[in-house]
Structures are given as structure tokens and as C-alpha cells.
Enzyme design. Structure first.
Site, PDB file in Angstrom:
ATOM      1  N   ARG A 103       0.880  -1.182   0.000  1.00 19.58           N
ATOM      2  CA  ARG A 103       0.000   0.000   0.000  1.00 19.58           C
ATOM      3  C   ARG A 103       0.911   1.223   0.000  1.00 19.58           C
ATOM      4  NH1 ARG A 103      -5.306   1.400   3.520  1.00 19.58           N
ATOM      5  NH2 ARG A 103      -6.099   0.028   1.885  1.00 19.58           N
ATOM      6  N   HIS A 130      -7.421   0.842  -6.372  1.00 20.69           N
ATOM      7  CA  HIS A 130      -7.627  -0.016  -5.184  1.00 20.69           C
ATOM      8  C   HIS A 130      -8.328  -1.296  -5.650  1.00 20.69           C
ATOM      9  CE1 HIS A 130      -7.856  -1.269  -1.168  1.00 20.69           C
ATOM     10  NE2 HIS A 130      -8.749  -0.448  -0.666  1.00 20.69           N
ATOM     11  N   GLN A 133     -10.236  -3.908  -3.256  1.00 17.21           N
ATOM     12  CA  GLN A 133     -11.553  -3.511  -2.756  1.00 17.21           C
ATOM     13  C   GLN A 133     -12.652  -3.880  -3.745  1.00 17.21           C
ATOM     14  OE1 GLN A 133     -12.215  -1.877   0.391  1.00 17.21           O
ATOM     15  NE2 GLN A 133     -14.252  -2.613  -0.198  1.00 17.21           N
ATOM     16  N   ASP A 218     -17.135   7.368  -1.486  1.00 13.68           N
ATOM     17  CA  ASP A 218     -15.884   7.213  -0.741  1.00 13.68           C
ATOM     18  C   ASP A 218     -15.576   8.575  -0.111  1.00 13.68           C
ATOM     19  OD1 ASP A 218     -13.424   6.280   0.209  1.00 13.68           O
ATOM     20  OD2 ASP A 218     -12.416   6.334  -1.742  1.00 13.68           O
ATOM     21  N   CYS A 258     -16.159   1.755   0.728  1.00 10.60           N
ATOM     22  CA  CYS A 258     -15.027   0.885   1.079  1.00 10.60           C
ATOM     23  C   CYS A 258     -14.623   1.030   2.544  1.00 10.60           C
ATOM     24  CB  CYS A 258     -13.845   1.165   0.157  1.00 10.60           C
ATOM     25  SG  CYS A 258     -13.170   2.832   0.311  1.00 10.60           S
ATOM     26  N   ARG A 286     -13.473  -8.606   2.022  1.00  5.74           N
ATOM     27  CA  ARG A 286     -12.052  -8.378   1.748  1.00  5.74           C
ATOM     28  C   ARG A 286     -11.270  -9.640   2.101  1.00  5.74           C
ATOM     29  NH1 ARG A 286     -10.002  -3.227   1.667  1.00  5.74           N
ATOM     30  NH2 ARG A 286      -8.123  -4.323   0.995  1.00  5.74           N
TER      31      ARG A 286
HETATM   32  N1  NVA Z   1      -9.862   6.743  -1.355  1.00  9.06           N
HETATM   33  C1  NVA Z   1      -9.485   6.312  -0.040  1.00  9.06           C
HETATM   34  C2  NVA Z   1      -9.704   4.848   0.129  1.00  9.06           C
HETATM   35  C3  NVA Z   1      -9.339   4.300   1.494  1.00  9.06           C
HETATM   36  C4  NVA Z   1      -9.532   2.813   1.609  1.00  9.06           C
HETATM   37  C5  NVA Z   1      -8.012   6.670   0.195  1.00  9.06           C
HETATM   38  O1  NVA Z   1      -7.205   6.474  -0.716  1.00  9.06           O
HETATM   39  O2  NVA Z   1      -7.694   7.156   1.279  1.00  9.06           O
HETATM   40  N1   CP Z   2     -11.178  -0.139   2.571  1.00  5.04           N
HETATM   41  C1   CP Z   2      -9.901  -0.209   3.007  1.00  5.04           C
HETATM   42  O1   CP Z   2      -8.975  -0.437   2.242  1.00  5.04           O
HETATM   43  O2   CP Z   2      -9.756  -0.010   4.342  1.00  5.04           O
HETATM   44  P1   CP Z   2      -8.398   0.183   5.143  1.00  5.04           P
HETATM   45  O3   CP Z   2      -7.836   1.532   4.749  1.00  5.04           O
HETATM   46  O4   CP Z   2      -8.813   0.146   6.591  1.00  5.04           O
HETATM   47  O5   CP Z   2      -7.453  -0.909   4.795  1.00  5.04           O
END
Ligand code: NVA
Ligand code: CP
Length: 301
Positions: A103, A130, A133, A218, A258, A286
Site C-alpha cells: 500500500r 484499489h 476492494q 468514498d 469501502c 475483503r
Molecule cells: N480513497 C481512499 C480509500 C481508502 C480505503 C483513500 O485512498 O484514502
Molecule cells: N477499505 C480499506 O482499504 O480499508 P483500510 O484503509 O482500513 O485498509
């Protein structure tokens, strides 16, 4: 060359469908308490440059239930965080572990890592995509409503990483995606163009939601955009998913997010906590869909 999962376009349609069917089988096994320790002693390296609850716990749990192990690596405690080149880190880690999830911020960095890795690399979120997800989201839709092909999905809010993966899901799973964003927050033009008639870009959330079978939103400020929070709250104020907006969708439309969610910003408490909201099942999936992903990338010995 190992297989990687950096975007939904890395697998063909048949593979993606098979993967979700397997996710449902693995879920049933898990719920029935059936042992599925298929990967004893296999190790996953987990590189997190950003925070996570669901992604970390689902991957770590998946590896433990498979009889393997996962190692959590944060930039605070690794040499990656002190500037060791990505190429060198990829070469070293992939000589020790069997599979790696990352990540991070810049999508180009995960591509570079994958290029130098001897083992499969999974995208656990970048600024651009992502895909993990989406496996969970599509599984959740199918479990509740059956086939998603031919359905209409409404994406409300920011044209962000999740939105980009929804666009690719529309191509791979053959649904139509209505995207409503404020001006200046549209998704990447190349990703939209590649999706052709699968995607309609709109401004009005009501128009986007009308006739849709699934409504998704989101956060308005993603990780790394914290300093834009105030500005974004103003730009997105007409994009909250409310009961009034959900009333424009088809009567049995589902709501997904998500998570983490900000009640009172992108979604009202009333919507996320209502019966049409499947966010908790979506989060649980997930675990199951990523187990199917690991199984596909890491064949049984
Ligand atoms: N769009 C959000 C998704 C988090 C799971 C981010 O990138 O922070
Ligand atoms: N939806 C998701 O990826 O959650 P986290 O940021 O908690 O991993």
C-alpha cells in the site's frame, strides 16, 4: 516472471469471475469452520506506507488461516523508509518471502517494485487504484443481487483511486457506471477513455443515481490529501449520499462504501446504517476475496 495483481486489468474476465466464485466457496468453508490451511509456512510481506485497518487485518488473517504467516513492514522501521531503492528492496524481500502486498502513494512505485520482484505483488491501494476492494465489492453485489453484468452502478463524489478501479470493474464485469463528481474532481481521462461506453461522466448526483442498482461513494479527501480537507468539504457539499438521493435509485438498490466513512460528509448516517447498506458484508469480503486472490497467485506446492 511471476503474476502480479496491480490493477483489475491484470486478469482476464474469466479469471476474475472464477476468483469470485472461489471467494464464495472459501467464505462458506470459513463460516462452517472447515480447515483450509493450504499454504503452510508460506510468508507474505506487507508493505504499508499508509494507514489501514481492513487491508492489514484481512491479509494477515488470510495468511494465518491458510497456515502461513504475514510480516507487517512500515516505513518507520524499514530501510525503505530511509531511502533504500525500491529495486533493491524488491530484489531482497522477494528472495525471502513468497508473496508481497504493497500500500503506497505513487502507482509507478508499485510497478517498479513488481518489475524487480521474483514473487507475486498485490496492489493493496495506491493513489491511482484499489483493485482488492473491487473484488470484495463485486462479490458482495453478486451475493445480494446476483449477476452484475448489465446493471447500472452510480459513483458519487471524488474521481479517486476507488473510482478508477470501479471504471475498470465496469469493463471487466460488464456493467454501466454513472460517475457524478464536482468540476475539477473527475477521474483520470485516459482511464475513462479506455472504458468507452461503460462509463458516463455526469455532474448531477441525482441524474447519476437515477435507475441505478448500486450506489457507491468514498471519502472526499483520500490519504495524502489531508491538507485539502477544508477545501474539499466545500466543493463536495452537494455530493452527500442521503436518503433523498437513494430514493432516486432503483427500489432494491444497494449502498456500498469501502470504509472508513465520514457520516455527515460523503454519506448520511441514515443511509450507511440502513438496510440497503451492505458495508459490513463488503468489509468482510475483503478477507474471502483476497484469500481467493492469494490462492490464485500462489499455487499449492
Ligand atoms: N480513497 C481512499 C480509500 C481508502 C480505503 C483513500 O485512498 O484514502
Ligand atoms: N477499505 C480499506 O482499504 O480499508 P483500510 O484503509 O482500513 O485498509
Amino acid at each position: 516472471m511471476p503474476m502480479h495483481f496491480l490493477t483489475l486489468m491484470d486478469f482476464d474476465k474469466t479469471t476474475l469471475r472464477a476468483l469470485l466464485r472461489r471467494a464464495m466457496e472459501l467464505k462458506a468453508m470459513q463460516h462452517a469452520g472447515k480447515d483450509h490451511a493450504y499454504f503452510p509456512r508460506r510468508i507474505m510481506g506487507m508493505i504499508f506506507d499508509k494507514s489501514s485497518t481492513r487491508t492489514r487485518v484481512s491479509f494477515e488473517t488470510a495468511m494465518a488461516q491458510f497456515g502461513g504467516h504475514a510480516i507487517f513492514l512500515s516505513p518507520r522501521d524499514t530501510q525503505l523508509g530511509r531511502g533504500e531503492p525500491i529495486e533493491d528492496s524488491a530484489r531482497v524481500l522477494s528472495r525471502m518471502v513468497d508473496i508481497i502486498m504493497i500500500r503506497t502513494y505513487d502507482h509507478a512505485n508499485i510497478e517498479r517494485f513488481a518489475e524487480y520482484s521474483r514473487v507475486p505483488v498485490i496492489n493493496a491501494l495506491t493513489d491511482k487504484y484499489h483493485p482488492c476492494q473491487l473484488l470484495a465489492d463485486i462479490q458482495t453485489y453478486i451475493e445480494h443481487r446476483g449477476e452484475i453484468a448489465g446493471r447500472t452502478v452510480a459513483w458519487i463524489g471524488d474521481g479517486n483511486n476507488m473510482c478508477h478501479s470501479y471504471i475498470e470493474a465496469a469493463r471487466q464485469f460488464d456493467f454501466h457506471l454513472h460517475i457524478a463528481t464536482p468540476a475539477g474532481y473527475e477521474p483520470d481521462a485516459d482511464i475513462v477513455k479506455a472504458a468507452g461506453s461503460h462509463v458516463s461522466l455526469l455532474r448531477d448526483p441525482r441524474e447519476a443515481v437515477r435507475g441505478s442498482d448500486l450506489v457507491v461513494t468514498d471519502v472526499w479527501a483520500s490519504m495524502g490529501q489531508e491538507d485539502e480537507q477544508e477545501k474539499r468539504i466545500k466543493s463536495f457539499r452537494n455530493y452527500q449520499v442521503t436518503s433523498e438521493l437513494m430514493a432516486q435509485a432503483n427500489p432494491d438498490a444497494l449502498f456500498m462504501h469501502c470504509l472508513p466513512a465520514h457520516r455527515g460528509e460523503e454519506v448520511s448516517a441514515e443511509v450507511i446504517d440502513a438496510s440497503g447498506s451492505v458495508v459490513w458484508e463488503e468489509a468482510e469480503n475483503r478477507l474471502h476475496s483476497q484469500k481467493a486472490l492469494i490462492e490464485y497467485l500462489l499455487p499449492h506446492k
